[in-house]
Design an enzyme around this catalytic site. Structure first.
Site, mmCIF file in Angstrom:
data_model
loop_
_atom_site.group_PDB
_atom_site.id
_atom_site.type_symbol
_atom_site.label_atom_id
_atom_site.label_comp_id
_atom_site.label_asym_id
_atom_site.label_seq_id
_atom_site.Cartn_x
_atom_site.Cartn_y
_atom_site.Cartn_z
ATOM 1 N N HIS A 19 0.866 -1.195 0.000
ATOM 2 C CA HIS A 19 0.000 0.000 0.000
ATOM 3 C C HIS A 19 0.893 1.233 0.000
ATOM 4 C CE1 HIS A 19 -3.842 2.039 1.820
ATOM 5 N NE2 HIS A 19 -3.147 2.904 1.103
ATOM 6 N N HIS A 21 1.333 4.898 -2.363
ATOM 7 C CA HIS A 21 0.972 5.783 -3.483
ATOM 8 C C HIS A 21 2.256 6.456 -3.942
ATOM 9 C CE1 HIS A 21 -3.378 5.518 -2.471
ATOM 10 N NE2 HIS A 21 -2.890 5.304 -1.263
ATOM 11 N N HIS A 199 -9.730 1.208 -1.251
ATOM 12 C CA HIS A 199 -9.556 1.777 0.083
ATOM 13 C C HIS A 199 -10.930 1.725 0.754
ATOM 14 C CE1 HIS A 199 -5.767 3.291 -1.421
ATOM 15 N NE2 HIS A 199 -5.530 4.040 -0.359
ATOM 16 N N GLU A 202 -11.101 3.350 6.119
ATOM 17 C CA GLU A 202 -10.102 4.274 6.669
ATOM 18 C C GLU A 202 -10.887 5.346 7.448
ATOM 19 O OE1 GLU A 202 -8.012 6.626 3.733
ATOM 20 O OE2 GLU A 202 -6.328 7.052 5.080
ATOM 21 N N ASP A 280 1.864 3.965 2.837
ATOM 22 C CA ASP A 280 0.820 4.817 2.246
ATOM 23 C C ASP A 280 1.412 6.006 1.471
ATOM 24 O OD1 ASP A 280 -1.801 5.372 1.612
ATOM 25 O OD2 ASP A 280 -2.415 6.007 3.605
ATOM 26 N N ASP A 281 1.726 7.101 2.167
ATOM 27 C CA ASP A 281 2.286 8.313 1.532
ATOM 28 C C ASP A 281 3.442 8.800 2.403
ATOM 29 O OD1 ASP A 281 0.083 8.935 -0.601
ATOM 30 O OD2 ASP A 281 -1.002 8.530 1.260
#
Ligand code: HPA
Ligand code: ZN
Length: 336
Positions: A19, A21, A199, A202, A280-281
């Site tokens: 996961h 991005h 997603h 969340e 994630d980011d």
């Protein structure tokens, strides 16, 4: 375990990141360098000012700044540099495989051709394998705040690269945009042979996770935290062996949890959920893969056995062929 020993142990564990991005790996330094290279103006005076702006209280706060930052990405060289920098960090963390998301609509809506995005990312993936021995897969995400027609057009625009895509996902603003809104385009992607994930859970309620499972028939759930509010849903995810791609430092920065000590990861494992750890980011949330493992392990008192389970889950839940999964799982056991 002292932090150094813990970090050492986790670094030596082979791990897959499921996961991530790629636009979320844009470090402020690279943002400034690309702004200069491309003659793009950004609304920040310095790298420090960018970092200071990363103070979020919900998903949308982050998304606004994340889409603004992506404006510096214009050419295939930009996408190549961005992705290769991520793969280098992953390798330094003991990551050996990554299944990366990208958001084509963020770029095509600014007039960047799909070819620039795809060719830049694919050349970095090839370079990562050649230079670092890191393997990867590419997952096209649809932006759920846009409509389904735009998602269909995006899938069509990506058709020339279909053989190099592994799956499709659904990201961006979750609340008010349930998976059902994209049921047809996700089904069309599956008919093309692509894996499907969304997603869910969340910020969105357990009902969105039910939809992902029952209506969409997903191969994985990204996040999934709020599934824990519904025991019948937990039972279903355990029975199906559905992989959850959990992102602890993201959850902390976006206030999905008040602190890491309250993070549900340990509980997820105890319930038998196939949870994994991911970043994630990372440029926005303050830590790459290793830091997500280490800080969460410290906060929750994860055992070596639990860390090994997380690494195991990362390969079992990947889209690697079975023989490669088995090869990595053996290597995980050798370290654990
Ligand atoms: N959630 C939803 N959309 C996103 C995220 C996320 O954590 N990161 C990038 N796009
Ligand atoms: Zn995400």
């Amino acid at each position: 375990m002292p932090t150094d020993d813990l970090a050492d142990f986790v670094r030596r564990l082979p791990k897959a990141e499921l996961h991530l991005h790629i636009e979320g790996t844009l470090e402020p330094e690279l943002m400034f360098a690309l702004a200069r290279r491309n003659g793009v103006t950004i609304p920040f005076a310095s790298v420090e000012a960018v970092r200071a702006a990363y103070d979020f209280s919900r998903l949308q706060d982050f998304l606004d700044i994340y889409y603004a930052g992506a404006a510096v990405l214009l050419t295939r060289a930009d996408f190549h540099d961005l992705a290769l920098a991520y793969f280098r960090r992953l390798a330094a963390d003991g990551g050996v495989h990554a299944e990366i998301f990208f958001d084509p609509q963020t770029h095509t809506h600014r007039g960047v051709p799909m070819a620039e995005v795809m060719e830049g990312l694919l050349s970095a993936m090839d370079a990562a394998q050649a230079e670092l021995g890191v393997t990867s897969r590419l997952i096209l995400c649809f932006l759920r705040h846009l409509d389904e027609a735009d998602a269909f057009a995006t899938l069509e625009a990506a058709r020339p690269w279909l053989s190099r895509l592994t799956g499709v996902g659904l990201d961006s603003s979750e609340l008010g945009h349930p998976p059902a809104k994209f049921a047809r385009v996700l089904a069309a992607a599956r008919d093309l042979g692509l894996k499907v994930m969304v997603h869910a859970g969340e910020e969105g309620p357990p009902a969105y996770v039910w939809e992902a499972v029952d209506l969409i028939g997903v191969d994985r759930i990204d996040h999934g935290n709020r599934a824990l509010e519904d025991p019948a849903l937990v039972q279903r995810l355990v029975a199906d062996g559905t992989t959850l791609t959990v992102c602890p430092l993201s959850n902390l920065k976006l206030c999905v949890v008040p602190d890491l000590a309250s993070h549900p990861l340990k509980r997820m494992l105890a319930l038998g959920l196939a949870a994994t750890v991911n970043s994630d980011d990372p440029a926005y949330f303050g830590g790459y893969l290793l830091e997500n493992y280490v800080r969460t392990a410290e906060a929750l008192g994860l055992t070596r056995g639990e860390l090994v389970q997380l690494a195991r889950n990362s390969f079992a839940g990947s889209f690697l062929p079975e023989d490669e999964k088995a090869r990595w799982l053996k290597k995980v056991e050798a370290v654990g």
